[in-house]
Design a protein around this motif. Sequence first.
Motif, short mmCIF file in Angstrom:
data_model
loop_
_atom_site.label_atom_id
_atom_site.label_comp_id
_atom_site.label_asym_id
_atom_site.label_seq_id
_atom_site.Cartn_x
_atom_site.Cartn_y
_atom_site.Cartn_z
N SER A 235 0.86 -1.15 0.08
CA SER A 235 0.05 -0.11 0.01
C SER A 235 1.00 1.29 -0.01
O SER A 235 0.57 2.29 -0.78
CB SER A 235 -0.70 0.12 1.17
OG SER A 235 -1.89 1.16 1.27
N LEU A 236 1.79 1.27 0.83
CA LEU A 236 2.63 2.52 0.99
C LEU A 236 3.64 2.78 -0.40
O LEU A 236 3.66 3.76 -0.85
CB LEU A 236 3.85 2.24 1.87
CG LEU A 236 3.14 2.40 3.40
CD1 LEU A 236 4.21 1.91 4.47
CD2 LEU A 236 2.73 3.54 3.67
N LEU A 237 3.96 1.85 -1.01
CA LEU A 237 4.92 1.80 -2.30
C LEU A 237 3.74 2.04 -3.39
O LEU A 237 3.96 2.91 -4.21
CB LEU A 237 5.29 0.23 -2.62
CG LEU A 237 6.45 -0.19 -1.92
CD1 LEU A 237 6.84 -1.77 -2.09
CD2 LEU A 237 7.76 0.68 -1.91
N THR A 238 2.51 1.64 -3.81
CA THR A 238 1.72 2.02 -4.70
C THR A 238 1.20 3.48 -4.39
O THR A 238 1.04 4.10 -5.24
CB THR A 238 0.67 1.12 -4.78
OG1 THR A 238 -0.10 0.99 -3.56
CG2 THR A 238 0.89 -0.26 -5.20
N SER A 239 0.96 3.76 -3.21
CA SER A 239 0.91 5.31 -2.90
C SER A 239 1.83 6.24 -3.49
O SER A 239 1.32 7.42 -3.57
CB SER A 239 0.59 5.56 -1.40
OG SER A 239 1.53 5.64 -0.62
N ARG A 240 2.96 5.79 -3.63
CA ARG A 240 4.03 6.70 -4.01
C ARG A 240 4.08 6.67 -5.63
O ARG A 240 5.33 6.88 -6.13
CB ARG A 240 5.46 6.34 -3.29
CG ARG A 240 5.55 7.03 -1.92
CD ARG A 240 6.22 6.63 -1.16
NE ARG A 240 6.43 7.26 0.16
CZ ARG A 240 5.66 7.06 1.28
NH1 ARG A 240 4.22 6.19 0.92
NH2 ARG A 240 5.94 7.67 2.42
N LEU A 242 4.72 3.83 -7.42
CA LEU A 242 5.54 2.80 -7.75
C LEU A 242 4.53 1.62 -8.35
O LEU A 242 3.62 1.17 -7.93
CB LEU A 242 6.46 2.18 -6.61
CG LEU A 242 7.36 3.14 -6.33
CD1 LEU A 242 8.09 2.93 -5.09
CD2 LEU A 242 8.41 3.59 -7.42
N THR A 243 5.14 0.72 -9.08
CA THR A 243 4.58 -0.20 -9.93
C THR A 243 4.87 -1.59 -8.83
O THR A 243 6.24 -1.90 -8.79
CB THR A 243 4.63 -0.81 -11.32
OG1 THR A 243 4.44 0.54 -12.10
CG2 THR A 243 3.95 -1.80 -11.66
N LEU A 256 7.31 -9.59 -3.04
CA LEU A 256 7.05 -8.52 -4.34
C LEU A 256 8.19 -8.05 -4.96
O LEU A 256 9.20 -7.95 -4.59
CB LEU A 256 6.39 -7.17 -3.35
CG LEU A 256 5.12 -7.36 -2.51
CD1 LEU A 256 4.79 -6.02 -1.85
CD2 LEU A 256 3.78 -7.79 -3.32
N SER A 257 7.87 -7.63 -6.30
CA SER A 257 8.68 -6.92 -7.12
C SER A 257 8.43 -5.55 -7.30
O SER A 257 7.01 -5.40 -7.85
CB SER A 257 8.82 -7.73 -8.58
OG SER A 257 9.64 -8.94 -8.38
N VAL A 258 9.18 -4.86 -6.99
CA VAL A 258 8.66 -3.25 -6.89
C VAL A 258 9.61 -2.75 -8.29
O VAL A 258 11.16 -2.80 -8.17
CB VAL A 258 9.12 -2.65 -5.81
CG1 VAL A 258 8.60 -1.02 -5.78
CG2 VAL A 258 8.68 -3.29 -4.55
N LEU A 259 8.80 -2.06 -9.27
CA LEU A 259 9.67 -1.63 -10.45
C LEU A 259 9.94 -0.21 -10.27
O LEU A 259 9.31 0.72 -9.69
CB LEU A 259 8.71 -1.90 -11.67
CG LEU A 259 8.82 -3.12 -12.23
CD1 LEU A 259 8.08 -4.07 -11.30
CD2 LEU A 259 8.01 -3.17 -13.48
N ASP A 265 15.80 3.01 -1.61
CA ASP A 265 14.34 3.64 -1.28
C ASP A 265 13.74 2.84 -0.59
O ASP A 265 12.71 3.27 0.29
CB ASP A 265 13.92 4.17 -2.56
CG ASP A 265 14.79 5.21 -3.34
OD1 ASP A 265 15.61 6.04 -2.46
OD2 ASP A 265 14.87 5.47 -4.34
N VAL A 266 13.33 1.64 -0.96
CA VAL A 266 12.31 0.70 -0.46
C VAL A 266 12.76 0.40 0.96
O VAL A 266 11.87 0.46 2.09
CB VAL A 266 12.20 -0.67 -1.10
CG1 VAL A 266 11.52 -1.61 -0.42
CG2 VAL A 266 11.74 -0.68 -2.59
N GLY A 267 13.96 0.28 1.42
CA GLY A 267 14.53 -0.17 2.89
C GLY A 267 14.33 1.23 3.57
O GLY A 267 13.84 1.11 4.83
N ARG A 268 14.48 2.48 2.90
CA ARG A 268 14.07 3.58 3.66
C ARG A 268 12.70 3.79 4.06
O ARG A 268 12.27 4.02 5.35
CB ARG A 268 14.55 4.69 2.72
CG ARG A 268 14.65 6.12 3.56
CD ARG A 268 14.97 7.31 2.76
NE ARG A 268 16.63 7.09 2.43
CZ ARG A 268 16.81 6.83 1.05
NH1 ARG A 268 15.88 6.66 0.28
NH2 ARG A 268 18.16 6.40 0.78
N LEU A 269 11.93 3.41 3.09
CA LEU A 269 10.38 3.43 3.28
C LEU A 269 9.75 2.74 4.22
O LEU A 269 9.26 3.02 5.26
CB LEU A 269 9.62 3.34 1.95
CG LEU A 269 8.07 3.44 2.13
CD1 LEU A 269 7.44 4.70 2.37
CD2 LEU A 269 7.44 2.79 0.63
#
Length: 314
Positions: A235-240, A242-243, A256-259, A265-269
């Motif tokens: 939810s946090l990733l898509t709200s920014r 990101l796919t 999950l795979s984040v594109l 950046d993912v670790g910081r979030l």
Amino acid sequence: MIELRGLTKHFGATAAVEDLSFTVQPGHVTGFLGPNGAGKSTTMRMILGLDRPTSGVALVNGKPYAELTNPLRQVGALLDARWVHPNRSARAHLQWMAASNGIPKSRVDEVLRLVGLSEVAGKQAGGFSLGMSQRLGLAGALLGDPQVLLFDEPVNGLDPEGIVWIRKFMQRLAAEGRTVLVSSHLLSEMAQTAEHLVVIGRGRLISDSTVGEFIERSSESTVRVRSPQLDLLRSLLTSRGLTVREDGIGEDGPALSVLGTTSDDVGRLAGENAITLYELAPQRASLEEAFMKLTGGDVQYHGEDFQEVMGGAL
């Protein structure tokens, strides 16, 4: 060094190579890649003076091949492993090549030993397996101890041990400061052999870069992540913007795979939101994946989709 300037070859109305320019530098293995029919073999033949360009030039150490004195001492090539009189022994074949370029006879047994053919040196080449023929072709390429080497599909017919041997051999030649250009359709092997890649499609240059740069430019940047709070993280990733894609459920659980982002950046979030991570890893595409993505539109011959053709019969 090998240098191509606007190299072009037309066979009637068909353009096999079109305005091709690149330089092959000494000191590392350069892979020469492209789909079937891309013009790789034609390009190599023009470098070696076997085909005459329609326009442009191919230079070896600053000269066209035809202007080289004792060319086997400057350029070695393996284009067709079966190019040898079948009734000649391996030794006789190499002695004939040596005599044509003023190379001492003693060099023949040196290169036979180098490629592992000493025990069959007296046997007729027509009875050789493809792998043995490849080794004989390699011996011929090395006969004049040249500084420039071209290999077209050099691992054809070799067993796994032979493939590893020739990979290390080509890398050693490059490490000695030689110019090494090698064409191959075995992309996984080329990823382990070459440092630099020249990629063509339909006779035109597509890419001229290091292996790493080619893969990075031709593939999406993705990050694989696992967490016991995967829904919240998604939810946090898509709200920014990101796919996010499901990355399957393996022995270690869902991922999950984040594109289009980085593991930093993912670790910081995740850290800012107190989310526990079990795995956080950047994903790098293979050379095969990058090659298919970049050259897909330049493939000359396409097969039918297996499922579409056979679906009714399965």
